[in-house]
Design a protein around this motif. Structure first.
Motif, PDB file in Angstrom:
ATOM      1  N   GLU A 254     -35.806 -60.430  18.462  1.00 31.00           N
ATOM      2  CA  GLU A 254     -36.105 -60.151  17.062  1.00 31.00           C
ATOM      3  C   GLU A 254     -34.816 -59.982  16.268  1.00 31.00           C
ATOM      4  O   GLU A 254     -33.953 -59.167  16.600  1.00 31.00           O
ATOM      5  CB  GLU A 254     -36.953 -58.879  16.943  1.00 31.00           C
ATOM      6  CG  GLU A 254     -37.378 -58.550  15.519  1.00 31.00           C
ATOM      7  CD  GLU A 254     -38.104 -59.715  14.820  1.00 31.00           C
ATOM      8  OE1 GLU A 254     -37.845 -59.934  13.620  1.00 31.00           O
ATOM      9  OE2 GLU A 254     -38.907 -60.406  15.478  1.00 31.00           O
ATOM     10  N   VAL A 255     -34.673 -60.805  15.220  1.00 28.39           N
ATOM     11  CA  VAL A 255     -33.500 -60.745  14.340  1.00 28.39           C
ATOM     12  C   VAL A 255     -33.994 -60.760  12.906  1.00 28.39           C
ATOM     13  O   VAL A 255     -34.710 -61.681  12.504  1.00 28.39           O
ATOM     14  CB  VAL A 255     -32.553 -61.940  14.586  1.00 28.39           C
ATOM     15  CG1 VAL A 255     -31.393 -61.917  13.597  1.00 28.39           C
ATOM     16  CG2 VAL A 255     -32.024 -61.933  16.011  1.00 28.39           C
ATOM     17  N   PHE A 256     -33.607 -59.755  12.128  1.00 29.81           N
ATOM     18  CA  PHE A 256     -34.031 -59.714  10.720  1.00 29.81           C
ATOM     19  C   PHE A 256     -33.436 -60.889   9.945  1.00 29.81           C
ATOM     20  O   PHE A 256     -32.261 -61.224  10.111  1.00 29.81           O
ATOM     21  CB  PHE A 256     -33.574 -58.407  10.064  1.00 29.81           C
ATOM     22  CG  PHE A 256     -33.718 -58.417   8.562  1.00 29.81           C
ATOM     23  CD1 PHE A 256     -34.932 -58.118   7.961  1.00 29.81           C
ATOM     24  CD2 PHE A 256     -32.640 -58.769   7.749  1.00 29.81           C
ATOM     25  CE1 PHE A 256     -35.068 -58.155   6.578  1.00 29.81           C
ATOM     26  CE2 PHE A 256     -32.771 -58.811   6.361  1.00 29.81           C
ATOM     27  CZ  PHE A 256     -33.992 -58.497   5.789  1.00 29.81           C
ATOM     28  N   ALA A 257     -34.247 -61.512   9.099  1.00 25.53           N
ATOM     29  CA  ALA A 257     -33.754 -62.574   8.217  1.00 25.53           C
ATOM     30  C   ALA A 257     -34.793 -62.839   7.148  1.00 25.53           C
ATOM     31  O   ALA A 257     -35.997 -62.717   7.402  1.00 25.53           O
ATOM     32  CB  ALA A 257     -33.476 -63.860   8.999  1.00 25.53           C
ATOM     33  N   SER A 258     -34.325 -63.180   5.965  1.00 24.11           N
ATOM     34  CA  SER A 258     -35.250 -63.604   4.918  1.00 24.11           C
ATOM     35  C   SER A 258     -35.920 -64.897   5.366  1.00 24.11           C
ATOM     36  O   SER A 258     -35.452 -65.569   6.286  1.00 24.11           O
ATOM     37  CB  SER A 258     -34.501 -63.846   3.607  1.00 24.11           C
ATOM     38  OG  SER A 258     -33.623 -64.951   3.756  1.00 24.11           O
ATOM     39  N   PHE A 281     -33.751 -74.639   1.454  1.00 24.28           N
ATOM     40  CA  PHE A 281     -32.327 -74.499   1.150  1.00 24.28           C
ATOM     41  C   PHE A 281     -32.126 -74.017  -0.286  1.00 24.28           C
ATOM     42  O   PHE A 281     -31.202 -73.250  -0.567  1.00 24.28           O
ATOM     43  CB  PHE A 281     -31.618 -75.838   1.368  1.00 24.28           C
ATOM     44  CG  PHE A 281     -30.117 -75.742   1.380  1.00 24.28           C
ATOM     45  CD1 PHE A 281     -29.438 -75.414   2.546  1.00 24.28           C
ATOM     46  CD2 PHE A 281     -29.375 -75.972   0.236  1.00 24.28           C
ATOM     47  CE1 PHE A 281     -28.046 -75.319   2.571  1.00 24.28           C
ATOM     48  CE2 PHE A 281     -27.991 -75.882   0.254  1.00 24.28           C
ATOM     49  CZ  PHE A 281     -27.325 -75.553   1.422  1.00 24.28           C
ATOM     50  N   SER A 282     -32.990 -74.453  -1.178  1.00 23.76           N
ATOM     51  CA  SER A 282     -32.866 -74.071  -2.595  1.00 23.76           C
ATOM     52  C   SER A 282     -33.146 -72.580  -2.813  1.00 23.76           C
ATOM     53  O   SER A 282     -32.857 -72.044  -3.883  1.00 23.76           O
ATOM     54  CB  SER A 282     -33.812 -74.903  -3.459  1.00 23.76           C
ATOM     55  OG  SER A 282     -35.147 -74.466  -3.314  1.00 23.76           O
ATOM     56  N   MET A 283     -33.701 -71.924  -1.795  1.00 22.21           N
ATOM     57  CA  MET A 283     -33.975 -70.488  -1.884  1.00 22.21           C
ATOM     58  C   MET A 283     -32.909 -69.655  -1.162  1.00 22.21           C
ATOM     59  O   MET A 283     -32.989 -68.428  -1.116  1.00 22.21           O
ATOM     60  CB  MET A 283     -35.345 -70.185  -1.255  1.00 22.21           C
ATOM     61  CG  MET A 283     -36.505 -70.934  -1.871  1.00 22.21           C
ATOM     62  SD  MET A 283     -36.671 -70.624  -3.656  1.00 22.21           S
ATOM     63  CE  MET A 283     -37.107 -68.882  -3.634  1.00 22.21           C
ATOM     64  N   LEU A 284     -31.909 -70.347  -0.606  1.00 26.97           N
ATOM     65  CA  LEU A 284     -30.910 -69.681   0.231  1.00 26.97           C
ATOM     66  C   LEU A 284     -29.618 -69.447  -0.546  1.00 26.97           C
ATOM     67  O   LEU A 284     -29.096 -70.371  -1.177  1.00 26.97           O
ATOM     68  CB  LEU A 284     -30.637 -70.573   1.449  1.00 26.97           C
ATOM     69  CG  LEU A 284     -29.788 -70.035   2.596  1.00 26.97           C
ATOM     70  CD1 LEU A 284     -30.455 -68.832   3.251  1.00 26.97           C
ATOM     71  CD2 LEU A 284     -29.565 -71.141   3.622  1.00 26.97           C
ATOM     72  N   ASP A 285     -29.088 -68.219  -0.513  1.00 28.79           N
ATOM     73  CA  ASP A 285     -27.834 -67.934  -1.211  1.00 28.79           C
ATOM     74  C   ASP A 285     -27.098 -66.783  -0.545  1.00 28.79           C
ATOM     75  O   ASP A 285     -27.510 -66.293   0.517  1.00 28.79           O
ATOM     76  CB  ASP A 285     -28.094 -67.656  -2.703  1.00 28.79           C
ATOM     77  CG  ASP A 285     -29.125 -66.555  -2.908  1.00 28.79           C
ATOM     78  OD1 ASP A 285     -28.964 -65.479  -2.309  1.00 28.79           O
ATOM     79  OD2 ASP A 285     -30.102 -66.769  -3.665  1.00 28.79           O
ATOM     80  N   ASP A 286     -26.020 -66.329  -1.166  1.00 33.14           N
ATOM     81  CA  ASP A 286     -25.194 -65.259  -0.591  1.00 33.14           C
ATOM     82  C   ASP A 286     -26.000 -64.000  -0.291  1.00 33.14           C
ATOM     83  O   ASP A 286     -25.716 -63.284   0.667  1.00 33.14           O
ATOM     84  CB  ASP A 286     -24.066 -64.878  -1.561  1.00 33.14           C
ATOM     85  CG  ASP A 286     -23.041 -65.978  -1.772  1.00 33.14           C
ATOM     86  OD1 ASP A 286     -23.277 -67.107  -1.295  1.00 33.14           O
ATOM     87  OD2 ASP A 286     -22.021 -65.714  -2.430  1.00 33.14           O
ATOM     88  N   VAL A 287     -26.995 -63.714  -1.138  1.00 30.78           N
ATOM     89  CA  VAL A 287     -27.775 -62.479  -0.999  1.00 30.78           C
ATOM     90  C   VAL A 287     -28.480 -62.422   0.351  1.00 30.78           C
ATOM     91  O   VAL A 287     -28.544 -61.369   0.994  1.00 30.78           O
ATOM     92  CB  VAL A 287     -28.804 -62.359  -2.154  1.00 30.78           C
ATOM     93  CG1 VAL A 287     -29.624 -61.079  -2.015  1.00 30.78           C
ATOM     94  CG2 VAL A 287     -28.091 -62.390  -3.499  1.00 30.78           C
ATOM     95  N   ASP A 288     -29.003 -63.566   0.809  1.00 30.96           N
ATOM     96  CA  ASP A 288     -29.676 -63.614   2.112  1.00 30.96           C
ATOM     97  C   ASP A 288     -28.721 -63.208   3.236  1.00 30.96           C
ATOM     98  O   ASP A 288     -29.103 -62.491   4.165  1.00 30.96           O
ATOM     99  CB  ASP A 288     -30.192 -65.032   2.391  1.00 30.96           C
ATOM    100  CG  ASP A 288     -31.224 -65.494   1.372  1.00 30.96           C
ATOM    101  OD1 ASP A 288     -32.423 -65.313   1.622  1.00 30.96           O
ATOM    102  OD2 ASP A 288     -30.822 -66.012   0.316  1.00 30.96           O
TER     103      ASP A 288
END
Length: 410
Positions: A254-258, A281-288
């Motif tokens: 188990e690994v946390f990830a958006s 990919f369009s939902m992926l950014d530095d915040v994740d």
């Protein structure tokens, strides 16, 4: 998607150039699109802010700056009788605005790590093709220019070459935000020296010293900023931590990830980067990535937790950069120390002790040369035209070698 129904076009206040306007409704609508707004959440300079605290500007800033410079270049070239149609102008502005839209979190830092074997340029093209469908073919010219398929070669050179609007913006912008004065160039003055000869982008003879300054600034910025040793070790650690998270997930841990990040932590090299992947990919950014690192620093896996703590708290590995390949005995002794003190399995030792090389070539004489237009009409490569001895040196690749290991082992 709702497109803007108004002629009221936006003005951005940019700290580098002042007011930047949106020249047409296509640009207005592209900027408003979620794909482009995502660039507000993508760091322009990766993890360089760990060295230069001001370097928090984004790909959004950069894209707008490039578009502004492109408008200046179009005006200058038209004044000098270069033929650029209204449609080509629209294509140029859209192409340069979207040229970096395919960058992932922290820009170059995680390129090929989250999406193996696919460059950000390829992903940019995928985004442009998807947007072209939404905008009913309005980006066809921009895509042709971006891909280098347009018959007017100089149009592509304005977007992608050794003296393009991309480089003219990022050197000036990154210099400003880092405070590294050596990288500061007069982008707008350089643009006034551009011309078109035999269908190619050239620099008029009077601009040769500006080109020299530009190439020297690029060299300084690479060694002093982009390849700074602290940025280098931080970005290597970021790659390692993503690699570890992928490994743990492949073992069903188990690994946390958006949702967006999870999609790429489980991404396989043989999986096609299709429309669904593009949407993820369009939902992926530095915040994740930052959110994941904050969670991972408390993970049961020692490697994932320790690497994440290093990045979150800026307590990084020690790094040494040398002009010669790293001594194997040094790597072996540091690896032995980690084995004795961290109690990690042998296959995990290279997360904490590793070496590599970096190289820098400010000017490539063999690829899209910067040609100087002499007063007699002849073209000469800038390295040959210049009386600056350093330019020949700048055309040579300089390679350096680095090794990283825990500070406690010193």
């Amino acid at each position: 998607m709702l497109l803007a129904k108004t002629n009221k076009l936006k003005i951005f206040n940019d700290p580098i150039y002042g007011f930047i306007g949106t020249p047409n409704e296509l640009i207005f609508n592209l900027i408003a699109h979620p794909y482009f707004q995502r660039l507000r959440r993508i760091s322009q300079m990766g993890l360089s802010y760990l060295v230069y605290p001001g370097a928090h500007h984004t790909r959004f800033h950069h894209a707008l700056g490039c578009m502004h410079l492109m408008r200046k270049a179009i005006d200058v070239l038209r004044f000098k009788q270069a033929v650029i149609s209204e449609e080509e102008e629209k294509g140029l502005l859209a192409a340069i605005l979207l040229h970096d839209i395919g960058h992932g979190p922290f820009s170059h830092a995680l390129e090929y790590t989250l999406v193996p074997n696919i460059s950000h340029e390829t992903i940019s093209l995928r985004f442009m093709e998807k947007l072209n469908e939404e905008f009913k073919g309005e980006l066809t010219m921009a895509i042709s220019i971006f891909k280098g398929e347009h018959p007017k070669k100089f149009l592509n050179q304005l977007v992608s070459s050794q003296l393009d609007m991309d480089r003219l913006d990022y050197l000036k912008r990154d210099s400003f935000y880092t405070g590294v004065a050596e990288g500061n160039i007069s982008s707008e003055r350089m643009i006034t020296m551009l011309n078109v000869c035999e269908g190619e982008l050239v620099v008029e003879e009077k601009g040769i010293y500006s080109v020299e300054k530009f190439l020297m600034a690029r060299r300084f910025m690479y060694w002093q900023v982009y390849l700074h040793k602290t940025s280098l070790v931080a970005e290597q650690l970021l790659i390692k931590v993503i690699r570890r998270a992928k490994h743990l997930m492949s073992e069903q841990q188990e690994v946390f990830a958006s949702e967006a990040l999870r999609s790429f932590l489980t991404y396989k090299e043989d999986v096609e980067f299709d429309g669904q992947k593009l949407q993820s990919f369009s939902m992926l950014d530095d915040v994740d990535i930052i959110a994941a690192l904050k969670a991972w620093q408390n993970h049961d896996d020692f490697v994932l937790a320790r690497l994440s703590q290093m990045l979150i708290n800026r307590n990084l590995l020690n790094i040494k950069i040398k002009n010669k390949p790293i001594n194997v005995d040094l790597i072996d002794s540091k690896t032995e120390w980690v084995s004795n003190n961290y109690k990690v399995e042998n296959e995990a030792l290279d997360y904490f002790v590793f070496s590599g090389e970096i190289s820098n070539r400010a000017y490539n004489e063999n690829r899209q040369n910067i040609n100087i237009l002499r007063k007699n009409g002849k073209l000469t490569d800038v390295a040959k035209a210049s009386d600056h001895l350093n330019l020949k040196a700048l055309a040579k690749t300089v390679t350096k070698y680095y090794v990283c290991y825990p500070k406690e082992s010193v």
